[in-house]
Design a protein around this motif. Structure first.
Motif, PDB file in Angstrom:
ATOM      1  N   GLY A   1      -0.475 -15.507  16.805  1.00 13.28           N
ATOM      2  CA  GLY A   1       0.679 -14.960  17.847  1.00 13.28           C
ATOM      3  C   GLY A   1       2.214 -15.539  17.518  1.00 13.28           C
ATOM      4  N   PHE A   2       3.229 -14.750  18.392  1.00 13.94           N
ATOM      5  CA  PHE A   2       4.428 -14.616  18.546  1.00 13.94           C
ATOM      6  C   PHE A   2       4.906 -14.411  19.285  1.00 13.94           C
ATOM      7  N   ALA A   3       5.664 -15.952  19.804  1.00 16.06           N
ATOM      8  CA  ALA A   3       6.777 -16.161  21.330  1.00 16.06           C
ATOM      9  C   ALA A   3       7.375 -14.781  20.967  1.00 16.06           C
ATOM     10  N   GLY A   4       7.722 -14.271  22.042  1.00 10.10           N
ATOM     11  CA  GLY A   4       9.282 -13.585  22.172  1.00 10.10           C
ATOM     12  C   GLY A   4       8.965 -12.867  23.471  1.00 10.10           C
ATOM     13  N   ARG A   5       9.827 -11.580  23.699  1.00 11.39           N
ATOM     14  CA  ARG A   5       9.745 -10.962  24.642  1.00 11.39           C
ATOM     15  C   ARG A   5       8.460 -10.173  25.255  1.00 11.39           C
ATOM     16  N   THR A   6       7.638 -10.308  26.140  1.00  6.33           N
ATOM     17  CA  THR A   6       7.040  -8.626  26.117  1.00  6.33           C
ATOM     18  C   THR A   6       7.187  -7.984  27.182  1.00  6.33           C
ATOM     19  N   ASP A   7       7.688  -6.125  26.888  1.00  3.65           N
ATOM     20  CA  ASP A   7       8.278  -5.733  28.195  1.00  3.65           C
ATOM     21  C   ASP A   7       7.160  -5.086  27.915  1.00  3.65           C
ATOM     22  N   HIS A   8       6.422  -4.237  27.684  1.00  2.00           N
ATOM     23  CA  HIS A   8       4.592  -3.535  27.834  1.00  2.00           C
ATOM     24  C   HIS A   8       3.866  -3.604  26.430  1.00  2.00           C
ATOM     25  N   VAL A   9       2.723  -2.915  26.596  1.00  3.08           N
ATOM     26  CA  VAL A   9       2.172  -2.830  25.704  1.00  3.08           C
ATOM     27  C   VAL A   9       1.396  -1.376  25.689  1.00  3.08           C
ATOM     28  N   SER A  10       1.096  -1.142  24.567  1.00  2.00           N
ATOM     29  CA  SER A  10       0.425  -0.205  23.841  1.00  2.00           C
ATOM     30  C   SER A  10      -1.481   0.407  22.859  1.00  2.00           C
ATOM     31  N   ILE A  11      -1.855   0.861  23.969  1.00  2.00           N
ATOM     32  CA  ILE A  11      -3.168   0.869  23.103  1.00  2.00           C
ATOM     33  C   ILE A  11      -3.880   1.529  22.562  1.00  2.00           C
ATOM     34  N   TYR A  12      -3.887   2.163  21.124  1.00  2.14           N
ATOM     35  CA  TYR A  12      -4.320   3.409  20.934  1.00  2.14           C
ATOM     36  C   TYR A  12      -4.990   3.420  19.072  1.00  2.14           C
ATOM     37  N   PHE A  13      -6.239   4.681  19.464  1.00  2.00           N
ATOM     38  CA  PHE A  13      -6.797   4.574  18.370  1.00  2.00           C
ATOM     39  C   PHE A  13      -5.971   5.312  17.104  1.00  2.00           C
ATOM     40  N   ASN A  14      -6.334   4.819  16.070  1.00  2.00           N
ATOM     41  CA  ASN A  14      -5.947   5.631  14.543  1.00  2.00           C
ATOM     42  C   ASN A  14      -7.425   5.310  13.427  1.00  2.00           C
ATOM     43  N   GLU A  15      -7.378   6.645  12.761  1.00  2.00           N
ATOM     44  CA  GLU A  15      -8.567   7.230  11.827  1.00  2.00           C
ATOM     45  C   GLU A  15      -8.600   6.273  10.535  1.00  2.00           C
ATOM     46  N   GLY A  16      -7.865   5.913  10.483  1.00  2.00           N
ATOM     47  CA  GLY A  16      -7.540   4.894   9.361  1.00  2.00           C
ATOM     48  C   GLY A  16      -6.336   5.032   8.387  1.00  2.00           C
ATOM     49  N   HIS A  17      -5.933   4.306   7.303  1.00  2.00           N
ATOM     50  CA  HIS A  17      -4.616   4.463   6.483  1.00  2.00           C
ATOM     51  C   HIS A  17      -4.660   3.755   5.871  1.00  2.00           C
ATOM     52  N   PRO A  18      -3.786   3.892   4.649  1.00  2.00           N
ATOM     53  CA  PRO A  18      -3.709   3.152   3.442  1.00  2.00           C
ATOM     54  C   PRO A  18      -3.234   1.850   4.000  1.00  2.00           C
TER      55      PRO A  18
ATOM     56  N   VAL B   1       0.577  -1.252   0.411  1.00  2.00           N
ATOM     57  CA  VAL B   1       0.195   0.092  -0.252  1.00  2.00           C
ATOM     58  C   VAL B   1       0.728   1.613  -0.190  1.00  2.00           C
ATOM     59  N   LYS B   2       0.302   2.375  -0.387  1.00  2.00           N
ATOM     60  CA  LYS B   2       0.846   3.527  -0.326  1.00  2.00           C
ATOM     61  C   LYS B   2       1.400   3.980   0.657  1.00  2.00           C
ATOM     62  N   LEU B   3       2.495   3.935   1.456  1.00  2.00           N
ATOM     63  CA  LEU B   3       2.690   4.368   3.164  1.00  2.00           C
ATOM     64  C   LEU B   3       4.174   4.425   3.135  1.00  2.00           C
ATOM     65  N   PRO B   4       4.818   5.267   3.767  1.00  2.00           N
ATOM     66  CA  PRO B   4       6.371   5.324   3.960  1.00  2.00           C
ATOM     67  C   PRO B   4       7.050   3.644   4.721  1.00  2.00           C
ATOM     68  N   SER B   5       8.241   3.852   3.838  1.00  2.00           N
ATOM     69  CA  SER B   5       9.024   2.153   4.307  1.00  2.00           C
ATOM     70  C   SER B   5       8.573   2.650   5.265  1.00  2.00           C
ATOM     71  N   PHE B   6       9.325   3.433   6.302  1.00  2.00           N
ATOM     72  CA  PHE B   6       9.621   3.875   7.944  1.00  2.00           C
ATOM     73  C   PHE B   6       8.736   4.722   8.494  1.00  2.00           C
ATOM     74  N   LEU B   7       7.545   4.206   9.095  1.00  2.00           N
ATOM     75  CA  LEU B   7       6.581   4.871   9.883  1.00  2.00           C
ATOM     76  C   LEU B   7       7.345   5.349  11.420  1.00  2.00           C
ATOM     77  N   PRO B   8       7.596   6.646  11.982  1.00  2.00           N
ATOM     78  CA  PRO B   8       7.628   6.647  12.062  1.00  2.00           C
ATOM     79  C   PRO B   8       6.630   7.050  13.895  1.00  2.00           C
ATOM     80  N   GLY B   9       6.766   5.427  14.881  1.00  2.00           N
ATOM     81  CA  GLY B   9       6.129   5.242  16.017  1.00  2.00           C
ATOM     82  C   GLY B   9       6.433   3.857  15.843  1.00  2.00           C
ATOM     83  N   LEU B  10       6.655   3.204  14.607  1.00  2.00           N
ATOM     84  CA  LEU B  10       6.465   2.165  13.945  1.00  2.00           C
ATOM     85  C   LEU B  10       7.351   1.168  14.386  1.00  2.00           C
ATOM     86  N   GLY B  11       7.945   1.978  12.989  1.00  2.00           N
ATOM     87  CA  GLY B  11       9.600   1.143  12.124  1.00  2.00           C
ATOM     88  C   GLY B  11       9.071   0.761  11.108  1.00  2.00           C
TER      89      GLY B  11
END
Length: 135
Positions: free
Chosen positions: A94-111, A39-49
């Motif tokens: 699910g993907f096994a692995g270390r979990t340090d913390h969880v963030s949950i936040y709203f997004n209006e929508g994107h490609p 989809v039309k998104l940048p390769s790197f998304l600030p806040g996500l990677g």
């Protein structure tokens, strides 16, 4: 002597377990594509990677997020608000692995996930590691 051998064995096991839990999560599994190639998104998304997803799992994911050096920092699910309101059940991979913390936040929508949704970000790194994808 026996106590020292047992103590050394326990220490070895704990050290190995700690090293495993700190080991970087590997590259995306087969079938995962870079989101920016889908989809039309940048390769790197600030806040996500840099995000990867198996297109068959859209819109929820999981999306695998990596920093600029290719180290996995989080697993992200994008859950449509409408599905939450309709009390839809999700059976998500699910993907096994270390979990340090969880963030949950709203997004209006994107490609790629155009409808309003929540990002559920399972961070495999601490807050300092999270900062690697902040900008």
């Amino acid at each position: 002597m026996r106590t020292q051998v047992i103590a050394a064995s326990v220490l070895t096991i704990l050290t190995a377990s700690a090293a495993e839990s700190q080991a970087p999560l590997g590259p995306p599994p087969p079938g995962f594509k870079r989101v920016s190639s889908l989809v039309k998104l940048p390769s790197f998304l600030p806040g996500l990677g840099v995000l990867y997803v198996n297109p068959e799992t859209l819109p929820a994911g999981p999306f695998l997020a990596y920093d600029r050096r290719g180290r996995r920092v989080s697993t992200v699910y994008m859950i449509p608000v409408e599905d939450i309101g309709n009390r839809k059940k999700f059976d998500l991979a699910g993907f096994a692995g270390r979990t340090d913390h969880v963030s949950i936040y709203f997004n209006e929508g994107h490609p790629g996930v155009e409808v309003p949704h929540y990002h559920v970000v399972i961070w495999h790194v601490n807050k300092r590691g999270e900062a690697r994808v902040a900008k």
